[in-house]
Every structure is written in structure tokens, then in C-alpha cells.
Design a protein around this motif. Structure first.
Motif, PDB file in Angstrom:
ATOM      1  N   ASN B  27      17.059 -12.103  14.493  1.00 15.52           N
ATOM      2  CA  ASN B  27      16.485 -10.864  14.115  1.00 15.52           C
ATOM      3  C   ASN B  27      16.951 -10.075  13.124  1.00 15.52           C
ATOM      4  O   ASN B  27      18.261 -10.022  12.906  1.00 15.52           O
ATOM      5  N   TYR B  28      16.189  -9.582  12.103  1.00 18.24           N
ATOM      6  CA  TYR B  28      16.948  -8.744  11.342  1.00 18.24           C
ATOM      7  C   TYR B  28      15.816  -7.773  10.787  1.00 18.24           C
ATOM      8  O   TYR B  28      14.696  -7.531  11.177  1.00 18.24           O
ATOM      9  N   ILE B  29      16.560  -6.678  10.180  1.00 15.87           N
ATOM     10  CA  ILE B  29      15.900  -5.514   9.603  1.00 15.87           C
ATOM     11  C   ILE B  29      16.485  -5.114   8.030  1.00 15.87           C
ATOM     12  O   ILE B  29      17.642  -5.239   7.959  1.00 15.87           O
ATOM     13  N   VAL B  30      15.423  -5.087   7.092  1.00 15.75           N
ATOM     14  CA  VAL B  30      16.057  -4.231   5.883  1.00 15.75           C
ATOM     15  C   VAL B  30      15.995  -2.738   5.958  1.00 15.75           C
ATOM     16  O   VAL B  30      14.856  -2.502   6.664  1.00 15.75           O
ATOM     17  N   VAL B  31      17.029  -2.154   5.575  1.00 12.43           N
ATOM     18  CA  VAL B  31      17.032  -0.734   5.799  1.00 12.43           C
ATOM     19  C   VAL B  31      17.223   0.088   4.418  1.00 12.43           C
ATOM     20  O   VAL B  31      17.786  -0.625   3.446  1.00 12.43           O
ATOM     21  N   SER B  32      17.260   1.304   4.497  1.00 10.69           N
ATOM     22  CA  SER B  32      17.685   2.212   3.475  1.00 10.69           C
ATOM     23  C   SER B  32      17.052   2.349   2.052  1.00 10.69           C
ATOM     24  O   SER B  32      15.814   1.911   2.043  1.00 10.69           O
ATOM     25  N   GLY B  33      17.771   1.964   0.898  1.00  8.32           N
ATOM     26  CA  GLY B  33      17.190   2.259  -0.264  1.00  8.32           C
ATOM     27  C   GLY B  33      16.006   1.487  -0.455  1.00  8.32           C
ATOM     28  O   GLY B  33      15.265   1.876  -1.261  1.00  8.32           O
ATOM     29  N   PHE B  34      16.116   0.131  -0.274  1.00  8.11           N
ATOM     30  CA  PHE B  34      15.094  -0.743  -0.665  1.00  8.11           C
ATOM     31  C   PHE B  34      13.745  -0.213   0.025  1.00  8.11           C
ATOM     32  O   PHE B  34      12.620  -0.744  -0.308  1.00  8.11           O
ATOM     33  N   VAL B  35      13.874   0.261   1.184  1.00 11.37           N
ATOM     34  CA  VAL B  35      12.504   0.678   1.727  1.00 11.37           C
ATOM     35  C   VAL B  35      12.043   1.796   0.827  1.00 11.37           C
ATOM     36  O   VAL B  35      10.596   1.601   0.623  1.00 11.37           O
ATOM     37  N   ALA B  36      12.667   2.482   0.439  1.00 11.43           N
ATOM     38  CA  ALA B  36      11.880   3.436  -0.567  1.00 11.43           C
ATOM     39  C   ALA B  36      11.420   2.718  -1.968  1.00 11.43           C
ATOM     40  O   ALA B  36      10.441   3.106  -2.482  1.00 11.43           O
ATOM     41  N   ARG B  41       9.556   3.876  -5.336  1.00 12.51           N
ATOM     42  CA  ARG B  41      10.548   4.911  -5.717  1.00 12.51           C
ATOM     43  C   ARG B  41      11.317   4.357  -6.924  1.00 12.51           C
ATOM     44  O   ARG B  41      11.830   3.279  -7.043  1.00 12.51           O
ATOM     45  N   SER B  42      11.325   5.120  -8.061  1.00 11.37           N
ATOM     46  CA  SER B  42      11.892   4.720  -9.157  1.00 11.37           C
ATOM     47  C   SER B  42      13.377   4.992  -9.310  1.00 11.37           C
ATOM     48  O   SER B  42      13.855   6.114 -10.075  1.00 11.37           O
ATOM     49  N   ARG B  43      14.225   4.239  -8.862  1.00  9.95           N
ATOM     50  CA  ARG B  43      15.669   4.326  -9.168  1.00  9.95           C
ATOM     51  C   ARG B  43      16.240   2.804  -8.848  1.00  9.95           C
ATOM     52  O   ARG B  43      15.595   2.047  -8.451  1.00  9.95           O
ATOM     53  N   GLY B  44      17.218   2.883  -9.472  1.00  8.06           N
ATOM     54  CA  GLY B  44      18.272   1.639  -9.653  1.00  8.06           C
ATOM     55  C   GLY B  44      18.939   1.390  -8.182  1.00  8.06           C
ATOM     56  O   GLY B  44      19.283   2.218  -7.428  1.00  8.06           O
ATOM     57  N   THR B  45      19.123   0.226  -7.792  1.00  8.43           N
ATOM     58  CA  THR B  45      19.950  -0.190  -6.959  1.00  8.43           C
ATOM     59  C   THR B  45      20.545  -1.659  -7.155  1.00  8.43           C
ATOM     60  O   THR B  45      19.717  -2.688  -7.814  1.00  8.43           O
ATOM     61  N   GLU B  46      21.577  -1.972  -6.736  1.00  4.69           N
ATOM     62  CA  GLU B  46      22.373  -3.356  -7.057  1.00  4.69           C
ATOM     63  C   GLU B  46      22.100  -4.272  -5.449  1.00  4.69           C
ATOM     64  O   GLU B  46      22.177  -5.444  -5.601  1.00  4.69           O
ATOM     65  N   ASP B  47      22.024  -3.237  -4.343  1.00  6.21           N
ATOM     66  CA  ASP B  47      22.153  -4.216  -3.367  1.00  6.21           C
ATOM     67  C   ASP B  47      21.098  -3.806  -2.227  1.00  6.21           C
ATOM     68  O   ASP B  47      20.531  -2.719  -2.269  1.00  6.21           O
ATOM     69  N   ILE B  48      20.834  -4.610  -1.308  1.00  2.00           N
ATOM     70  CA  ILE B  48      19.777  -4.520  -0.356  1.00  2.00           C
ATOM     71  C   ILE B  48      20.424  -4.754   1.008  1.00  2.00           C
ATOM     72  O   ILE B  48      21.186  -5.463   1.138  1.00  2.00           O
ATOM     73  N   ASP B  49      20.153  -3.491   1.855  1.00  2.19           N
ATOM     74  CA  ASP B  49      20.895  -3.363   3.067  1.00  2.19           C
ATOM     75  C   ASP B  49      20.299  -4.134   4.039  1.00  2.19           C
ATOM     76  O   ASP B  49      19.002  -3.984   4.343  1.00  2.19           O
ATOM     77  N   MET B  50      20.979  -5.035   5.000  1.00  2.00           N
ATOM     78  CA  MET B  50      20.176  -5.713   6.086  1.00  2.00           C
ATOM     79  C   MET B  50      21.118  -5.697   7.204  1.00  2.00           C
ATOM     80  O   MET B  50      22.222  -5.721   7.049  1.00  2.00           O
ATOM     81  N   ILE B  51      20.491  -5.490   8.346  1.00  2.00           N
ATOM     82  CA  ILE B  51      21.251  -5.762   9.561  1.00  2.00           C
ATOM     83  C   ILE B  51      20.502  -6.734  10.418  1.00  2.00           C
ATOM     84  O   ILE B  51      19.542  -6.891  10.476  1.00  2.00           O
TER      85      ILE B  51
END
Lengths: 63, 189
Positions: B27-36, B41-51
Motif C-alpha cells: 500500500n502506498y500514498i502520494v502526499v503533499s506538494g504533488f497533490v496540489a 498548482r503552478s509551482r516547481g518541485t523536484e521530489d514527489i513524496d510517497m508513504i
């Protein structure tokens, strides 16, 4: 630098545009998101070819 | 509202390819910035957070080997035992596509009741156009407004509030905020 309220106003303007234009926003968004990745990749590729470049990249990521 | 291939960003394709491997193991979930970001949402990110749910070393090794087979590598080490030590010591690890530096998937094991609640209440979010599991909109808003609180996080929360206006539960947001204060902030605001 502290962001002023016009920054949040722009966030709200864009979010409302997405709600109201479900077929238009994706093309603009894709260009914006992809451009950042492409530019960063270009930089990291160059950095990785320098002395200790790969090590620096790992340090940057573990910030 | 499934995204056409041409609408998919580099981040979308990376996440979908990574998830295809992970979902075979846990089981996993993608959380935080990538959800937006997946909601425009128009902003940059280098990483995608997964639990990830917590795995045994043996099961994590199977996942790691499968990720390698599918063209990913871990920035911290190639040795699954070393990577596992990071994870059980509540430190995240980062996977990238082999030979590339970004984007990267930052993964960590679920560490407390909040994380297990996030996994239990995971959702697919059709508006994102992606067939992956996310933590709920309420969870993301609560975390960003109550716990993370940077300008970027507050803007992410505002963005999600507008996109999901009239479609999320404020009562659930408040319940999660209360739980975050109790579990992660020693009851403080």
C-alpha cells in the motif's frame, strides 16, 4: 523575502481559472512544469560532469 | 477526467511508472506538494513524496529489486539493506530513473497513527487525471495549514480549497488538525 498578498491573489486567480476552464489549463500547466524539470536536468547534467559534481548533487538533495 | 497523453507532464509520467511497480508490493500514498501540482498548482518541485506501509526487510528487498528491474535507482545506495536501515530509522530515501537526477521519488515508511490513517483513507482523485492513490484532500489541507505552514504550503492548501470548493469536509479537516496536534505537536498549536 516575505511574499505580499498579491502572491496569494495570483494563486487564487489561477485556481479559479482551473475550476472554470477544465479543458484549457492543462496545456499551460504542462509547459510550465516540464520547463522547470528540463532546465534543472540541464544544470544537473553539467554539474555531474564537474569534479565532485555527483557528490554535490547528493548534498543538494539531502538539504 | 483522464489526461490525454499529450497533457501529461514529466512528473505525471514519472509518478505513474513508479507507482506501477510499487503497487505490486504494498500500500502506498502520494502526499503533499504533488497533490496540489497534479491539480494544476503552478509551482516547481523536484521530489514527489510517497508513504509506504512498513515492510519487512525481505519484502522491501523484493520491491527494491523490482524498481531496479524497471529502470529506477536509489540515490542513497544500491544495497537494499542500507536503504532499509534509512527507512526504519524514519529517514526518507530517494529513487530516480537510472542515470537521471530528477524528478525523484522521496519515500518513507508510515511511522505513526496519522500515517496509517492517511493510508486507510487513501483516495483516487479523478480531477488529477491520474490513476494513483493520494492521501485525501482533507489530509493535505490539514497538514499544510496546521503542520507545515510555509508560504508554499499555505498556498497549496488555498489552491486545493478552491479546486475542491464544496467537495471536501471541513469537519474532517478540523478532526485531522486536532490529531496532528496531539500526535505530532505534543498538543500545541
Amino acid at each position: 523575502m516575505v511574499r505580499d498578498k498579491s502572491h496569494m491573489e495570483q494563486v487564487e486567480r489561477w485556481a479559479n481559472f482551473i475550476r472554470e476552464n477544465p479543458d484549457k489549463w492543462k496545456k499551460q500547466h504542462k509547459k510550465f512544469i516540464d520547463a522547470q524539470i528540463i532546465m534543472s536536468r540541464r544544470f544537473y547534467d553539467k554539474l555531474s560532469k564537474t569534479k565532485k559534481g555527483r557528490k554535490k548533487i547528493i548534498l543538494l538533495r539531502d538539504k | 477526467m483522464k489526461r490525454e497523453v499529450s497533457d501529461k507532464t514529466i512528473l505525471d509520467e514519472f509518478v505513474e511508472d513508479f507507482v506501477k511497480v510499487v503497487e505490486r508490493h504494498c500500500n502506498y500514498i502520494v502526499v503533499s506538494g504533488f497533490v496540489a501540482i497534479a491539480h494544476g498548482r503552478s509551482r516547481g518541485t523536484e521530489d514527489i513524496d510517497m508513504i509506504l506501509e512498513k515492510l519487512s526487510l525481505k519484502d522491501f528487498d523484493k520491491l527494491h529489486v523490482d524498481l531496479l528491474k524497471n529502470g529506477f535507482e536509489c540515490m542513497q545506495s544500491g544495497d537494499s539493506k542500507v536503504i532499509y536501515d534509512y527507512l526504519i530509522n524514519v529517514t526518507s530515501v530517494r529513487y530516480v530513473r537510472e542515470g537521471e537526477f530528477l524528478p525523484e521519488m522521496e519515500i518513507k515508511f508510515a511511522k505513526d497513527e496519522i500515517d496509517y490513517y492517511q493510508l486507510a483513507t487513501k483516495v483516487k482523485l479523478p480531477l488529477s487525471g491520474l490513476d494513483i492513490w493520494f492521501s485525501s484532500i482533507e489530509m493535505n489541507i490539514a497538514f499544510k495549514e496546521e503542520y507545515l505552514k510555509s508560504d508554499k504550503d499555505l498556498e497549496d492548501a488555498r489552491h486545493l480549497r478552491i479546486i475542491y470548493k464544496d467537495k471536501f469536509s471541513e469537519e474532517e479537516v478540523n478532526k485531522i488538525k486536532k490529531d496532528i496536534r496531539r500526535v505530532r505537536m505534543n498538543g500545541k498549536r
